[in-house]
Design a protein around this motif. Structure first.
Motif, PDB file in Angstrom:
ATOM      1  N   SER A 233       0.855  -1.083   0.226  1.00 53.87           N
ATOM      2  CA  SER A 233      -0.039   0.040   0.092  1.00 53.87           C
ATOM      3  C   SER A 233       0.848   1.290   0.123  1.00 53.87           C
ATOM      4  CB  SER A 233      -0.745  -0.043   1.330  1.00 53.87           C
ATOM      5  OG  SER A 233      -1.971  -0.902   1.035  1.00 53.87           O
ATOM      6  N   LEU A 234       1.890   1.247   0.662  1.00 55.14           N
ATOM      7  CA  LEU A 234       2.924   2.252   0.431  1.00 55.14           C
ATOM      8  C   LEU A 234       3.346   2.786  -0.836  1.00 55.14           C
ATOM      9  CD1 LEU A 234       5.584   1.430   3.747  1.00 55.14           C
ATOM     10  CD2 LEU A 234       3.659   3.158   3.563  1.00 55.14           C
ATOM     11  N   ALA A 235       3.696   1.516  -1.825  1.00 53.14           N
ATOM     12  CA  ALA A 235       3.999   1.889  -3.050  1.00 53.14           C
ATOM     13  C   ALA A 235       2.733   2.374  -3.725  1.00 53.14           C
ATOM     14  CB  ALA A 235       4.518   0.466  -3.587  1.00 53.14           C
ATOM     15  N   ALA A 236       1.532   1.830  -3.725  1.00 52.37           N
ATOM     16  CA  ALA A 236       0.577   2.140  -4.401  1.00 52.37           C
ATOM     17  C   ALA A 236       0.188   3.868  -3.795  1.00 52.37           C
ATOM     18  CB  ALA A 236      -0.884   1.429  -4.071  1.00 52.37           C
ATOM     19  N   LEU A 237       0.353   4.243  -2.704  1.00 51.02           N
ATOM     20  CA  LEU A 237      -0.234   5.525  -2.081  1.00 51.02           C
ATOM     21  C   LEU A 237       0.811   6.517  -2.677  1.00 51.02           C
ATOM     22  CD1 LEU A 237      -2.058   7.279  -0.521  1.00 51.02           C
ATOM     23  CD2 LEU A 237      -0.567   6.685   1.588  1.00 51.02           C
ATOM     24  N   ILE A 238       1.983   6.276  -2.745  1.00 48.82           N
ATOM     25  CA  ILE A 238       2.942   7.316  -3.207  1.00 48.82           C
ATOM     26  C   ILE A 238       2.824   7.620  -4.831  1.00 48.82           C
ATOM     27  CG2 ILE A 238       4.900   5.741  -4.260  1.00 48.82           C
ATOM     28  CD1 ILE A 238       6.940   7.557  -2.542  1.00 48.82           C
ATOM     29  N   SER A 239       1.984   6.744  -5.435  1.00 40.49           N
ATOM     30  CA  SER A 239       1.683   7.217  -6.746  1.00 40.49           C
ATOM     31  C   SER A 239       0.508   8.249  -6.628  1.00 40.49           C
ATOM     32  CB  SER A 239       1.120   5.808  -7.596  1.00 40.49           C
ATOM     33  OG  SER A 239       0.220   5.601  -6.943  1.00 40.49           O
ATOM     34  N   ILE A 240      -0.540   8.226  -5.749  1.00 33.67           N
ATOM     35  CA  ILE A 240      -1.364   8.958  -5.602  1.00 33.67           C
ATOM     36  C   ILE A 240      -0.970  10.320  -5.059  1.00 33.67           C
ATOM     37  CG2 ILE A 240      -3.514   9.676  -4.395  1.00 33.67           C
ATOM     38  CD1 ILE A 240      -3.970   7.084  -6.054  1.00 33.67           C
ATOM     39  N   VAL A 241       0.191  10.307  -4.300  1.00 36.00           N
ATOM     40  CA  VAL A 241       0.557  11.499  -3.721  1.00 36.00           C
ATOM     41  C   VAL A 241       1.555  12.203  -4.924  1.00 36.00           C
ATOM     42  CG1 VAL A 241       2.636  12.638  -2.201  1.00 36.00           C
ATOM     43  CG2 VAL A 241       1.077  10.825  -1.314  1.00 36.00           C
ATOM     44  N   ASN A 242       2.068  11.603  -5.802  1.00 32.99           N
ATOM     45  CA  ASN A 242       2.563  12.050  -6.932  1.00 32.99           C
ATOM     46  C   ASN A 242       1.905  12.623  -7.944  1.00 32.99           C
ATOM     47  OD1 ASN A 242       5.260  12.287  -8.845  1.00 32.99           O
ATOM     48  ND2 ASN A 242       3.976  11.012  -9.998  1.00 32.99           N
ATOM     49  N   GLU A 243       0.700  12.130  -8.106  1.00 32.93           N
ATOM     50  CA  GLU A 243      -0.388  12.620  -8.833  1.00 32.93           C
ATOM     51  C   GLU A 243      -0.937  13.904  -8.453  1.00 32.93           C
ATOM     52  OE1 GLU A 243      -3.004   9.216  -9.416  1.00 32.93           O
ATOM     53  OE2 GLU A 243      -1.684   8.232 -11.024  1.00 32.93           O
ATOM     54  N   VAL A 244      -1.209  14.091  -7.336  1.00 38.77           N
ATOM     55  CA  VAL A 244      -1.552  15.213  -6.736  1.00 38.77           C
ATOM     56  C   VAL A 244      -0.799  16.348  -7.009  1.00 38.77           C
ATOM     57  CG1 VAL A 244      -2.316  16.463  -4.383  1.00 38.77           C
ATOM     58  CG2 VAL A 244      -3.064  14.065  -5.118  1.00 38.77           C
ATOM     59  N   SER A 245       0.801  15.786  -6.716  1.00 45.01           N
ATOM     60  CA  SER A 245       1.586  16.943  -6.886  1.00 45.01           C
ATOM     61  C   SER A 245       1.687  17.234  -8.300  1.00 45.01           C
ATOM     62  CB  SER A 245       3.017  16.342  -6.391  1.00 45.01           C
ATOM     63  OG  SER A 245       4.303  17.104  -6.557  1.00 45.01           O
ATOM     64  N   ASP A 246       1.227  16.575  -9.204  1.00 45.12           N
ATOM     65  CA  ASP A 246       1.612  16.877 -10.574  1.00 45.12           C
ATOM     66  C   ASP A 246       0.193  17.665 -11.139  1.00 45.12           C
ATOM     67  OD1 ASP A 246       3.896  15.766 -10.897  1.00 45.12           O
ATOM     68  OD2 ASP A 246       3.281  13.921 -11.877  1.00 45.12           O
ATOM     69  N   GLY A 247      -0.934  17.767 -10.310  1.00 45.10           N
ATOM     70  CA  GLY A 247      -2.017  18.430 -10.534  1.00 45.10           C
ATOM     71  C   GLY A 247      -3.070  17.654 -11.240  1.00 45.10           C
ATOM     72  N   ASN A 248      -2.914  16.263 -11.225  1.00 47.16           N
ATOM     73  CA  ASN A 248      -3.927  15.600 -11.709  1.00 47.16           C
ATOM     74  C   ASN A 248      -5.300  15.862 -11.190  1.00 47.16           C
ATOM     75  OD1 ASN A 248      -5.464  13.170 -12.134  1.00 47.16           O
ATOM     76  ND2 ASN A 248      -3.933  11.880 -12.528  1.00 47.16           N
TER      77      ASN A 248
END
Length: 386
Positions: A233-248
Protein backbone atom coordinates in the motif's frame (compact mmCIF):
# COMPACT_ATOMS: atom_id res chain seq x y z
CA UNK A 1 -11.16 -9.46 11.26
CA UNK A 2 -12.23 -12.95 12.10
CA UNK A 3 -12.05 -14.10 15.69
CA UNK A 4 -8.62 -15.59 16.34
CA UNK A 5 -10.11 -18.93 17.33
CA UNK A 6 -11.62 -19.36 13.85
CA UNK A 7 -8.15 -19.89 12.33
CA UNK A 8 -6.92 -23.48 11.96
CA UNK A 9 -3.81 -24.45 13.91
CA UNK A 10 -0.63 -24.81 11.83
CA UNK A 11 2.84 -25.77 12.94
CA UNK A 12 5.89 -23.62 12.11
CA UNK A 13 6.94 -26.00 9.37
CA UNK A 14 3.71 -25.25 7.48
CA UNK A 15 4.17 -21.48 7.40
CA UNK A 16 7.89 -20.86 7.54
CA UNK A 17 8.72 -21.87 4.03
CA UNK A 18 11.05 -19.16 2.86
CA UNK A 19 14.67 -18.38 2.26
CA UNK A 20 17.42 -19.04 4.77
CA UNK A 21 20.84 -17.46 4.34
CA UNK A 22 23.83 -16.74 6.50
CA UNK A 23 26.09 -13.74 6.92
CA UNK A 24 28.92 -12.86 9.28
CA UNK A 25 26.48 -12.32 12.16
CA UNK A 26 24.38 -15.46 11.81
CA UNK A 27 21.36 -16.85 10.02
CA UNK A 28 18.66 -14.80 8.29
CA UNK A 29 15.16 -15.96 7.37
CA UNK A 30 12.82 -14.15 4.98
CA UNK A 31 10.00 -14.71 2.51
CA UNK A 32 9.96 -12.97 -0.84
CA UNK A 33 7.18 -12.10 -3.29
CA UNK A 34 7.24 -10.42 -6.69
CA UNK A 35 4.44 -8.20 -8.01
CA UNK A 36 4.50 -7.76 -11.77
CA UNK A 37 3.20 -4.86 -13.87
CA UNK A 38 -0.09 -6.78 -14.17
CA UNK A 39 -0.79 -6.41 -10.44
CA UNK A 40 -3.43 -3.89 -9.41
CA UNK A 41 -3.72 -2.61 -5.83
CA UNK A 42 -7.23 -1.17 -5.60
CA UNK A 43 -7.38 1.62 -8.17
CA UNK A 44 -3.60 1.68 -8.68
CA UNK A 45 -2.32 -0.53 -11.53
CA UNK A 46 1.35 -1.26 -10.98
CA UNK A 47 2.01 -0.87 -14.70
CA UNK A 48 2.11 2.89 -14.08
CA UNK A 49 5.41 2.41 -12.27
CA UNK A 50 7.11 0.99 -15.35
CA UNK A 51 7.78 2.45 -18.76
CA UNK A 52 7.64 6.02 -17.52
CA UNK A 53 10.01 8.49 -15.98
CA UNK A 54 10.93 7.36 -12.52
CA UNK A 55 11.15 10.82 -10.92
CA UNK A 56 8.40 11.44 -8.38
CA UNK A 57 7.54 14.47 -6.26
CA UNK A 58 5.48 15.56 -3.27
CA UNK A 59 3.18 18.62 -3.13
CA UNK A 60 5.13 20.56 -0.50
CA UNK A 61 8.68 20.16 -1.77
CA UNK A 62 10.83 20.76 -4.84
CA UNK A 63 12.69 17.55 -4.03
CA UNK A 64 12.44 15.01 -6.86
CA UNK A 65 13.13 11.43 -5.92
CA UNK A 66 13.85 8.43 -8.09
CA UNK A 67 11.30 5.68 -7.51
CA UNK A 68 13.98 3.06 -8.16
CA UNK A 69 16.05 4.47 -5.30
CA UNK A 70 13.19 4.13 -2.79
CA UNK A 71 12.82 1.33 -0.27
CA UNK A 72 9.37 0.89 1.27
CA UNK A 73 9.45 -0.25 4.89
CA UNK A 74 7.09 -1.41 7.62
CA UNK A 75 7.85 -3.22 10.87
CA UNK A 76 5.98 -5.47 13.28
CA UNK A 77 7.40 -5.05 16.77
CA UNK A 78 7.26 -6.60 20.22
CA UNK A 79 5.81 -3.41 21.71
CA UNK A 80 5.01 0.26 21.12
CA UNK A 81 8.07 1.75 22.83
CA UNK A 82 10.78 3.11 20.52
CA UNK A 83 13.56 2.17 22.94
CA UNK A 84 14.36 -0.32 25.68
CA UNK A 85 13.66 -3.95 24.92
CA UNK A 86 11.32 -3.38 21.98
CA UNK A 87 12.57 -4.82 18.69
CA UNK A 88 11.17 -5.58 15.25
CA UNK A 89 10.51 -9.28 14.84
CA UNK A 90 9.31 -8.72 11.27
CA UNK A 91 10.57 -6.13 8.79
CA UNK A 92 8.82 -5.84 5.46
CA UNK A 93 10.73 -4.02 2.72
CA UNK A 94 9.83 -3.48 -0.91
CA UNK A 95 11.58 -1.99 -3.91
CA UNK A 96 11.21 -1.71 -7.67
CA UNK A 97 13.61 -3.71 -9.78
CA UNK A 98 13.48 -5.14 -13.33
CA UNK A 99 9.80 -4.28 -13.92
CA UNK A 100 8.75 -5.87 -10.64
CA UNK A 101 7.93 -4.74 -7.15
CA UNK A 102 9.87 -7.06 -4.88
CA UNK A 103 8.61 -7.58 -1.35
CA UNK A 104 10.87 -9.17 1.25
CA UNK A 105 9.66 -9.97 4.76
CA UNK A 106 12.38 -10.65 7.31
CA UNK A 107 11.18 -12.72 10.26
CA UNK A 108 12.99 -13.61 13.45
CA UNK A 109 12.34 -17.30 14.00
CA UNK A 110 14.32 -16.65 17.18
CA UNK A 111 15.36 -13.23 18.61
CA UNK A 112 19.03 -14.32 18.37
CA UNK A 113 18.74 -13.77 14.60
CA UNK A 114 18.22 -10.01 15.02
CA UNK A 115 21.85 -8.98 14.40
CA UNK A 116 22.06 -11.01 11.18
CA UNK A 117 18.72 -9.56 10.01
CA UNK A 118 19.86 -5.98 10.71
CA UNK A 119 23.08 -6.55 8.77
CA UNK A 120 21.20 -7.95 5.77
CA UNK A 121 18.75 -5.08 5.96
CA UNK A 122 21.59 -2.57 6.00
CA UNK A 123 22.93 -4.11 2.79
CA UNK A 124 19.57 -3.35 1.18
CA UNK A 125 19.56 0.21 2.54
CA UNK A 126 22.94 0.84 0.91
CA UNK A 127 21.35 0.54 -2.56
CA UNK A 128 18.63 3.11 -1.86
CA UNK A 129 18.47 6.83 -1.14
CA UNK A 130 14.94 7.17 0.25
CA UNK A 131 13.01 5.25 2.90
CA UNK A 132 9.23 5.37 2.48
CA UNK A 133 7.09 4.60 5.55
CA UNK A 134 3.77 5.38 7.22
CA UNK A 135 4.51 7.05 10.55
CA UNK A 136 8.03 5.65 10.23
CA UNK A 137 9.74 8.87 11.32
CA UNK A 138 8.05 8.57 14.71
CA UNK A 139 8.03 4.79 15.10
CA UNK A 140 9.74 2.33 12.71
CA UNK A 141 12.94 4.30 12.08
CA UNK A 142 13.67 5.16 15.76
CA UNK A 143 13.23 1.50 16.74
CA UNK A 144 15.60 0.31 14.00
CA UNK A 145 18.14 3.03 14.83
CA UNK A 146 18.10 1.99 18.48
CA UNK A 147 18.59 -1.68 17.60
CA UNK A 148 21.52 -0.90 15.27
CA UNK A 149 23.09 1.15 18.04
CA UNK A 150 22.38 -1.53 20.65
CA UNK A 151 24.11 -4.19 18.57
CA UNK A 152 26.88 -1.76 17.48
CA UNK A 153 26.16 -2.38 13.80
CA UNK A 154 27.06 0.55 11.52
CA UNK A 155 24.07 1.80 9.55
CA UNK A 156 23.31 4.47 6.95
CA UNK A 157 19.64 4.69 7.97
CA UNK A 158 20.06 8.17 9.45
CA UNK A 159 21.50 9.51 6.19
CA UNK A 160 18.53 8.43 4.09
CA UNK A 161 15.84 10.84 2.94
CA UNK A 162 12.67 9.96 4.88
CA UNK A 163 9.35 10.10 3.01
CA UNK A 164 6.64 9.55 5.62
CA UNK A 165 3.31 9.07 3.85
CA UNK A 166 1.32 9.65 7.04
CA UNK A 167 2.40 13.27 6.72
CA UNK A 168 0.87 13.44 3.24
CA UNK A 169 -2.28 11.58 4.24
CA UNK A 170 -2.78 14.24 6.91
CA UNK A 171 -1.80 17.07 4.61
CA UNK A 172 -4.09 16.07 1.74
CA UNK A 173 -7.04 14.44 3.49
CA UNK A 174 -7.19 16.13 6.92
CA UNK A 175 -10.50 17.83 6.04
CA UNK A 176 -11.85 14.95 3.92
CA UNK A 177 -11.64 12.00 6.33
CA UNK A 178 -11.64 11.81 10.11
CA UNK A 179 -9.65 8.57 10.10
CA UNK A 180 -6.32 8.79 8.27
CA UNK A 181 -4.85 5.45 9.33
CA UNK A 182 -3.24 3.47 6.53
CA UNK A 183 -6.16 1.03 6.38
CA UNK A 184 -8.65 3.89 6.18
CA UNK A 185 -6.70 5.60 3.39
CA UNK A 186 -6.44 2.24 1.63
CA UNK A 187 -10.19 1.89 1.70
CA UNK A 188 -11.16 5.46 0.84
CA UNK A 189 -8.37 6.56 -1.51
CA UNK A 190 -6.94 3.34 -2.97
CA UNK A 191 -10.31 1.53 -2.95
CA UNK A 192 -8.52 -1.54 -1.63
CA UNK A 193 -10.06 -3.98 0.84
CA UNK A 194 -7.91 -6.46 2.73
CA UNK A 195 -8.71 -10.17 2.85
CA UNK A 196 -10.22 -11.77 5.94
CA UNK A 197 -7.01 -13.63 6.68
CA UNK A 198 -5.45 -10.44 8.03
CA UNK A 199 -4.85 -10.07 11.75
CA UNK A 200 -4.64 -6.55 13.15
CA UNK A 201 -1.15 -5.24 13.85
CA UNK A 202 -1.86 -4.50 17.51
CA UNK A 203 -2.18 -8.25 18.13
CA UNK A 204 1.25 -8.94 16.63
CA UNK A 205 3.31 -8.75 19.88
CA UNK A 206 1.10 -11.29 21.67
CA UNK A 207 1.03 -13.62 18.69
CA UNK A 208 4.81 -13.48 18.30
CA UNK A 209 5.34 -14.25 21.98
CA UNK A 210 3.01 -17.23 21.62
CA UNK A 211 4.97 -18.38 18.55
CA UNK A 212 8.24 -18.25 20.51
CA UNK A 213 6.74 -20.31 23.33
CA UNK A 214 4.91 -22.96 21.33
CA UNK A 215 6.32 -22.89 17.79
CA UNK A 216 2.77 -22.86 16.51
CA UNK A 217 1.99 -20.53 13.60
CA UNK A 218 -1.76 -20.53 14.05
CA UNK A 219 -2.02 -16.78 13.55
CA UNK A 220 1.36 -15.79 12.06
CA UNK A 221 0.08 -16.01 8.47
CA UNK A 222 -2.35 -13.20 9.28
CA UNK A 223 0.54 -11.07 10.57
CA UNK A 224 2.59 -11.80 7.44
CA UNK A 225 -0.39 -10.76 5.32
CA UNK A 226 -0.91 -7.58 7.38
CA UNK A 227 2.72 -6.57 6.96
CA UNK A 228 2.73 -7.44 3.26
CA UNK A 229 -0.30 -5.25 2.54
CA UNK A 230 1.16 -2.37 4.56
CA UNK A 231 4.26 -2.35 2.36
CA UNK A 232 2.43 -2.77 -0.96
CA UNK A 233 0.00 0.00 0.00
CA UNK A 234 2.94 2.36 0.55
CA UNK A 235 3.96 1.88 -3.07
CA UNK A 236 0.39 2.39 -4.29
CA UNK A 237 -0.13 5.47 -2.13
CA UNK A 238 3.06 7.18 -3.25
CA UNK A 239 1.65 7.18 -6.79
CA UNK A 240 -1.44 9.07 -5.56
CA UNK A 241 0.73 11.63 -3.73
CA UNK A 242 2.78 12.10 -6.89
CA UNK A 243 -0.33 12.56 -9.05
CA UNK A 244 -1.67 15.22 -6.69
CA UNK A 245 1.72 16.91 -6.82
CA UNK A 246 1.47 16.87 -10.63
CA UNK A 247 -2.00 18.46 -10.47
CA UNK A 248 -3.98 15.44 -11.66
CA UNK A 249 -7.53 16.81 -11.97
CA UNK A 250 -9.13 13.45 -11.19
CA UNK A 251 -8.16 13.70 -7.54
CA UNK A 252 -9.14 17.36 -7.20
CA UNK A 253 -12.61 16.68 -8.57
CA UNK A 254 -12.97 13.57 -6.40
CA UNK A 255 -12.04 15.25 -3.10
CA UNK A 256 -13.80 18.55 -2.42
CA UNK A 257 -11.34 19.69 0.25
CA UNK A 258 -8.09 18.86 -1.55
CA UNK A 259 -7.46 22.37 -2.95
CA UNK A 260 -8.13 23.81 0.50
CA UNK A 261 -5.77 21.34 2.20
CA UNK A 262 -2.95 22.32 -0.14
CA UNK A 263 -3.75 26.01 0.26
CA UNK A 264 -3.34 25.63 4.03
CA UNK A 265 -0.01 23.88 3.56
CA UNK A 266 1.35 26.53 1.19
CA UNK A 267 0.07 29.27 3.51
CA UNK A 268 1.87 27.59 6.43
CA UNK A 269 5.06 27.36 4.34
CA UNK A 270 4.73 31.05 3.40
CA UNK A 271 4.42 30.19 -0.27
CA UNK A 272 1.73 32.84 -0.59
CA UNK A 273 1.36 32.87 -4.38
CA UNK A 274 0.53 29.16 -4.42
CA UNK A 275 -1.66 29.55 -1.33
CA UNK A 276 -3.72 32.24 -3.08
CA UNK A 277 -4.05 30.07 -6.18
CA UNK A 278 -5.29 27.06 -4.21
CA UNK A 279 -7.66 29.09 -1.99
CA UNK A 280 -9.25 30.49 -5.16
CA UNK A 281 -9.59 26.99 -6.60
CA UNK A 282 -11.07 25.75 -3.32
CA UNK A 283 -13.72 28.48 -3.45
CA UNK A 284 -14.74 27.24 -6.90
CA UNK A 285 -15.65 23.83 -5.44
CA UNK A 286 -19.49 23.77 -5.38
CA UNK A 287 -19.68 21.15 -2.61
CA UNK A 288 -17.11 22.75 -0.30
CA UNK A 289 -18.57 22.73 3.25
CA UNK A 290 -19.52 26.21 4.45
CA UNK A 291 -17.22 25.96 7.48
CA UNK A 292 -14.25 25.41 5.16
CA UNK A 293 -15.52 28.02 2.68
CA UNK A 294 -15.47 30.61 5.48
CA UNK A 295 -11.89 29.72 6.46
CA UNK A 296 -10.86 29.94 2.78
CA UNK A 297 -12.46 33.37 2.42
CA UNK A 298 -10.88 34.69 5.63
CA UNK A 299 -7.44 33.24 4.85
CA UNK A 300 -7.44 34.60 1.32
CA UNK A 301 -8.64 38.00 2.54
CA UNK A 302 -5.80 38.05 5.07
CA UNK A 303 -3.25 37.40 2.30
CA UNK A 304 -4.72 40.23 0.22
CA UNK A 305 -4.66 42.48 3.30
CA UNK A 306 -0.93 41.75 3.74
CA UNK A 307 -0.40 42.90 0.15
CA UNK A 308 -2.54 46.02 0.79
CA UNK A 309 -5.19 44.81 -1.67
CA UNK A 310 -7.94 46.03 0.62
CA UNK A 311 -10.74 46.17 -1.97
CA UNK A 312 -10.20 42.47 -2.81
CA UNK A 313 -10.06 41.64 0.88
CA UNK A 314 -13.32 43.53 1.55
CA UNK A 315 -15.13 41.52 -1.14
CA UNK A 316 -14.04 38.29 0.55
CA UNK A 317 -14.99 39.52 4.04
CA UNK A 318 -18.45 40.43 2.72
CA UNK A 319 -18.83 36.92 1.30
CA UNK A 320 -17.76 35.43 4.63
CA UNK A 321 -20.11 37.77 6.50
CA UNK A 322 -22.97 36.44 4.37
CA UNK A 323 -22.09 33.05 5.91
CA UNK A 324 -22.32 34.56 9.43
CA UNK A 325 -18.60 34.91 10.08
CA UNK A 326 -18.01 37.05 13.16
CA UNK A 327 -14.35 37.46 12.19
CA UNK A 328 -15.36 38.88 8.80
CA UNK A 329 -17.58 41.55 10.40
CA UNK A 330 -14.74 42.49 12.77
CA UNK A 331 -12.26 42.84 9.90
CA UNK A 332 -14.70 45.01 7.93
CA UNK A 333 -15.29 47.15 11.01
CA UNK A 334 -11.53 47.74 11.32
CA UNK A 335 -11.21 48.91 7.71
CA UNK A 336 -14.34 51.06 7.87
CA UNK A 337 -13.14 52.71 11.07
CA UNK A 338 -9.47 53.30 10.32
CA UNK A 339 -9.36 53.68 6.53
CA UNK A 340 -12.72 55.13 5.61
CA UNK A 341 -13.67 56.85 8.90
CA UNK A 342 -17.14 55.39 8.36
CA UNK A 343 -17.93 55.04 12.05
CA UNK A 344 -21.65 54.33 11.63
CA UNK A 345 -20.99 51.50 9.14
CA UNK A 346 -18.26 50.10 11.38
CA UNK A 347 -20.65 50.25 14.37
CA UNK A 348 -23.28 48.41 12.32
CA UNK A 349 -20.77 45.61 11.52
CA UNK A 350 -20.08 45.26 15.23
CA UNK A 351 -23.80 44.99 16.04
CA UNK A 352 -24.26 42.24 13.45
CA UNK A 353 -21.25 40.37 14.87
CA UNK A 354 -22.77 40.53 18.37
CA UNK A 355 -26.08 39.17 17.08
CA UNK A 356 -24.27 36.15 15.64
CA UNK A 357 -22.36 35.62 18.89
CA UNK A 358 -25.63 35.67 20.85
CA UNK A 359 -26.63 32.47 19.02
CA UNK A 360 -23.36 30.66 19.65
CA UNK A 361 -22.50 28.30 22.49
CA UNK A 362 -20.67 30.00 25.33
CA UNK A 363 -16.89 29.53 25.19
CA UNK A 364 -13.66 31.36 25.98
CA UNK A 365 -13.35 32.36 22.33
CA UNK A 366 -16.91 33.74 22.30
CA UNK A 367 -16.27 35.77 25.46
CA UNK A 368 -13.03 37.23 24.08
CA UNK A 369 -14.67 38.17 20.78
CA UNK A 370 -17.60 39.75 22.58
CA UNK A 371 -15.29 41.85 24.80
CA UNK A 372 -13.28 42.90 21.74
CA UNK A 373 -16.40 43.96 19.84
CA UNK A 374 -17.95 45.82 22.78
CA UNK A 375 -14.67 47.70 23.35
CA UNK A 376 -14.60 48.69 19.66
CA UNK A 377 -18.23 49.83 19.82
CA UNK A 378 -17.49 52.10 22.80
CA UNK A 379 -14.62 53.66 20.89
CA UNK A 380 -16.79 54.13 17.80
CA UNK A 381 -19.48 55.82 19.91
CA UNK A 382 -16.94 58.37 21.11
CA UNK A 383 -15.45 58.93 17.65
CA UNK A 384 -18.69 59.20 15.72
CA UNK A 385 -20.91 60.57 18.49
CA UNK A 386 -23.19 57.58 17.87
Amino acid sequence: HRDLHSFPTRRSSDLLSGIKKSNSLGEVFFTQHEFSSNYKHGVVPFEIFFGRQSEFSTPDSDYLFNLNRCIFLDTETTGLSTSGGTFAFMVGVGWFEDHQFILRQYFLVHPDQEEAMLLDLENLFSFHENIVTYNGISFDIPILKFRYKYHRIPTTIAQKKQIDLLKYARMLFRYQFEDRSLKSIESKVLNFQRAEEEIAGYLAPVIYQDFLKTGETQYMDGIFYHNKMDVVSLAALISIVNEVSDGNEHHFSRYDTLHFSLARQFDKNRNYSKAIDYYLKALEQPKLPNSIRVISLLSLANLYKKSDLIDKAMDLWRAAADLDSVEAFIEMAKILEHRHKSYFLAFDCCKKALLILDNEVNSNKRMLLKEMIEYRMERLKNKGKI
